[in-house]
Scaffold this active site. Structure first.
Site: not given
Length: 378
Positions: A158, A318, A348
């Site tokens: 991320s 995501d 995610h």
């Protein structure tokens, strides 16, 4: 789903606390980090030490036993996720991942505890990470940890994937940098702030863990605590003439395979003339938005071809899916060796769900495939 309910409830509570002036939104959301926080300690297989590299806290994981005649080891510099505002190298899932890399690869793992927004806005988190990487990639330091200078990778998930990509790009521009990175592994990375209405942002705007509103808030808090930028980014109307010149690098109609376009049609983000720095509470907001250290997808093609080989993990569910896919497309076009692994049922943050009672099979599969790639390419 209990996990989803928890995240949504916490987000609503954070909104309420901020609206009545009790506490900042991110201060409330930081509870997620606190719940997962542990004290990393050595075990029978892994030696763990907490150190400072050029003033930045790091947690170092090393194999506990090494023969004197053993070969030099691989090393992974790992950067945790959390939208630059949350997260810690001392969270249980990151601790488990580091130990797994150490034991399966006989590698050294350097987990970086960079400073977080909103207390420390961009470029502070990036600069912390860059200082650590520069410090580690010195012959004397690598020798201290028995690391092979030709087998060092940078990786992150991320926001950590964002920092890993940015560091990889900037390191190649460093004059006199003798030791290079061997590989970069980017796990559902966030890579651009110019277009926040890509197909994946639209398709997954209400997805658990990372809805569009939260990702936009992460972006705005990375740059400034002024809510004017958040409101502009929510409307996708935050680009200035300066940043608009870089929209060609995030044009998803050009860089996304047709299968990911879905029912969406490309519309270039609005450009606001004369962005007022005081309104956004930033020094030169257009420069920050256009800075590739914040948005690695914005670098020109000429700066891509000499980057290290890349592993890019993306998930269907995501908002950041298209960032990773577009970067894979551009890297391949520039001649970089890329392994792109897409999970049709992935979401995610899935890699974080490896600890009971939220230990998911997809998290194990992602972890195994990621480590397999490191084993074969580092």
């Amino acid at each position: 789903m209990l996990t989803n309910s928890f995240f949504r409830t916490l987000s609503h509570l954070a909104d309420l606390c901020e609206s009545v002036g009790l506490k900042d939104y991110m201060d409330v959301m930081y509870v997620i980090t606190v719940i997962e926080r542990i004290v990393p300690v050595s075990d029978e297989h892994v030696k763990v030490t907490e150190e400072k590299f050029d003033g930045v806290e790091v947690v170092v994981y090393q194999p506990k036993h090494q023969d004197r005649d053993a070969d030099l080891r691989r090393a992974v510099i790992y950067l945790h996720g959390g939208g630059w505002c949350l997260g810690s190298s001392r969270m249980s899932p990151y601790d488990l991942l580091a130990r797994k890399i150490v034991t399966e690869l006989d590698a050294v793992v350097l987990s970086v505890e960079y400073r977080l927004a909103p207390a420390h806005h961009f470029p502070v988190p990036y600069e912390d990470v860059y200082r650590v990487v520069k410090h580690f990639l010195q012959k004397g330091v690598l020798a201290q940890y028995s690391v092979d200078p030709e087998r060092v990778a940078v990786s992150g998930d991320s926001a950590g994937g964002n920092l890993a990509a940015a560091v990889s790009q900037q390191l190649q521009k460093e004059p006199g940098q003798q030791i290079k990175l061997r590989a970069q592994a980017l796990l559902y990375p966030v890579l651009q702030a110019l277009d926040l209405k890509t197909p994946s942002y639209q398709q997954n705007q209400d997805m658990p863990i990372l809805p569009r509103t939260l990702m936009v808030r992460f972006w705005s808090e990375y740059f400034t605590s002024n809510k004017a930028l958040f409101r502009a980014m929510m409307a996708n109307a935050h680009n200035s003439p300066e940043s608009s010149r870089l929209l060609k690098f995030v044009n998803w109609s050009a860089f996304l395979p047709e299968s990911y376009h879905k029912e969406y049609n490309y519309t270039a983000p609005a450009v606001t003339q004369g962005v007022d720095e005081k309104v956004f509470g930033m020094d030169r907001p257009s420069q920050s938005l256009a800075d590739p250290r914040a948005s690695p997808l914005l670098v020109p093609d000429a700066d891509l071809h000499s980057l290290p080989k890349a592993y890019i993990l993306t998930c269907e569910y995501d908002v950041l899916r298209d960032d990773g896919i577009m970067y894979a497309t551009r890297l391949r076009a520039a001649g970089v060796e890329v392994t792109h692994q897409h999970y049709d049922t992935g979401f995610h943050g899935a890699l974080m769900f490896t600890v009971w009672p939220t230990d998911f099979l997809i998290a194990c599969r992602m972890t195994d495939n990621y480590i397999k790639w490191l084993k074969e390419n580092l």
